[in-house]
Design a protein around this motif. Structure first.
Motif, PDB file in Angstrom:
ATOM      1  N   HIS A  59      49.522  -3.769  10.299  1.00 39.41           N
ATOM      2  CA  HIS A  59      48.487  -2.732  10.224  1.00 39.41           C
ATOM      3  C   HIS A  59      47.233  -3.284  10.887  1.00 39.41           C
ATOM      4  O   HIS A  59      46.798  -4.395  10.575  1.00 39.41           O
ATOM      5  N   LEU A  60      46.632  -2.483  11.762  1.00 37.51           N
ATOM      6  CA  LEU A  60      45.427  -2.877  12.470  1.00 37.51           C
ATOM      7  C   LEU A  60      44.306  -1.924  12.098  1.00 37.51           C
ATOM      8  O   LEU A  60      44.476  -0.707  12.145  1.00 37.51           O
ATOM      9  N   TYR A  61      43.172  -2.477  11.715  1.00 40.44           N
ATOM     10  CA  TYR A  61      41.987  -1.691  11.373  1.00 40.44           C
ATOM     11  C   TYR A  61      40.882  -2.140  12.318  1.00 40.44           C
ATOM     12  O   TYR A  61      40.506  -3.309  12.332  1.00 40.44           O
ATOM     13  N   GLU A  62      40.381  -1.196  13.130  1.00 39.69           N
ATOM     14  CA  GLU A  62      39.399  -1.572  14.145  1.00 39.69           C
ATOM     15  C   GLU A  62      38.247  -0.583  14.202  1.00 39.69           C
ATOM     16  O   GLU A  62      38.324   0.505  13.648  1.00 39.69           O
ATOM     17  N   SER A  63      37.216  -0.968  14.920  1.00 38.63           N
ATOM     18  CA  SER A  63      36.078  -0.095  15.162  1.00 38.63           C
ATOM     19  C   SER A  63      36.417   0.789  16.350  1.00 38.63           C
ATOM     20  O   SER A  63      36.024   0.521  17.478  1.00 38.63           O
ATOM     21  N   SER A  64      37.159   1.838  16.104  1.00 38.74           N
ATOM     22  CA  SER A  64      37.610   2.727  17.180  1.00 38.74           C
ATOM     23  C   SER A  64      36.454   3.402  17.894  1.00 38.74           C
ATOM     24  O   SER A  64      36.546   3.700  19.084  1.00 38.74           O
ATOM     25  N   LEU A  65      35.360   3.657  17.197  1.00 40.64           N
ATOM     26  CA  LEU A  65      34.210   4.333  17.812  1.00 40.64           C
ATOM     27  C   LEU A  65      33.625   3.518  18.961  1.00 40.64           C
ATOM     28  O   LEU A  65      33.340   4.069  20.028  1.00 40.64           O
ATOM     29  N   SER A  66      33.474   2.214  18.788  1.00 40.61           N
ATOM     30  CA  SER A  66      32.884   1.408  19.865  1.00 40.61           C
ATOM     31  C   SER A  66      33.811   1.365  21.076  1.00 40.61           C
ATOM     32  O   SER A  66      33.354   1.375  22.216  1.00 40.61           O
ATOM     33  N   ILE A  67      35.110   1.365  20.844  1.00 40.37           N
ATOM     34  CA  ILE A  67      36.069   1.372  21.957  1.00 40.37           C
ATOM     35  C   ILE A  67      36.082   2.733  22.638  1.00 40.37           C
ATOM     36  O   ILE A  67      36.078   2.822  23.868  1.00 40.37           O
ATOM     37  N   ALA A  68      36.050   3.805  21.846  1.00 42.84           N
ATOM     38  CA  ALA A  68      35.999   5.167  22.425  1.00 42.84           C
ATOM     39  C   ALA A  68      34.746   5.358  23.248  1.00 42.84           C
ATOM     40  O   ALA A  68      34.793   5.943  24.344  1.00 42.84           O
ATOM     41  N   ASP A  69      33.596   4.880  22.754  1.00 46.84           N
ATOM     42  CA  ASP A  69      32.349   4.988  23.507  1.00 46.84           C
ATOM     43  C   ASP A  69      32.434   4.252  24.850  1.00 46.84           C
ATOM     44  O   ASP A  69      31.945   4.717  25.865  1.00 46.84           O
ATOM     45  N   ALA A  70      33.078   3.085  24.847  1.00 51.02           N
ATOM     46  CA  ALA A  70      33.207   2.307  26.086  1.00 51.02           C
ATOM     47  C   ALA A  70      34.156   2.981  27.076  1.00 51.02           C
ATOM     48  O   ALA A  70      34.033   2.776  28.279  1.00 51.02           O
ATOM     49  N   CYS A  71      35.076   3.803  26.584  1.00 56.52           N
ATOM     50  CA  CYS A  71      36.024   4.509  27.457  1.00 56.52           C
ATOM     51  C   CYS A  71      35.474   5.810  28.010  1.00 56.52           C
ATOM     52  O   CYS A  71      35.974   6.332  29.010  1.00 56.52           O
ATOM     53  N   ALA A  72      34.442   6.361  27.369  1.00 55.57           N
ATOM     54  CA  ALA A  72      33.860   7.649  27.796  1.00 55.57           C
ATOM     55  C   ALA A  72      33.040   7.478  29.071  1.00 55.57           C
ATOM     56  O   ALA A  72      32.321   6.492  29.213  1.00 55.57           O
TER      57      ALA A  72
END
Length: 73
Positions: A59-72
């Motif tokens: 199971h992986l728990y990550e800060s998806s928001l910071s990664i999504a922001d970097a991809c936008a």
């Protein structure tokens, strides 16, 4: 990994906890997305279960928001 700049990729293990067949790694990850040239960073946790010498749960728990922001764009 193929979508990030290899020389900017970083990961470090801050804490590891083991209880029987379960292990939790608390880590920090950072990198840069190739397409946008934006960077991301943040903590993540990895919960693993070992059964008979094999990882049976991951199971992986990550800060998806910071990664999504970097991809936008």
């Amino acid at each position: 990994m193929e979508n990030t700049v290899p020389e900017d990729a970083r990961a470090s293990v801050d804490t590891s906890l083991v209880d029987g067949t379960d292990a939790v790694l608390m880590e920090h990850v950072s990198g840069t997305v190739c397409a946008t040239e934006k960077s991301f960073e943040g903590p993540f946790a990895l919960h693993l279960t070992d059964e008979h010498g094999r990882i049976s749960r991951h199971h992986l728990y990550e800060s998806s928001l910071s990664i999504a922001d970097a991809c936008a764009p």
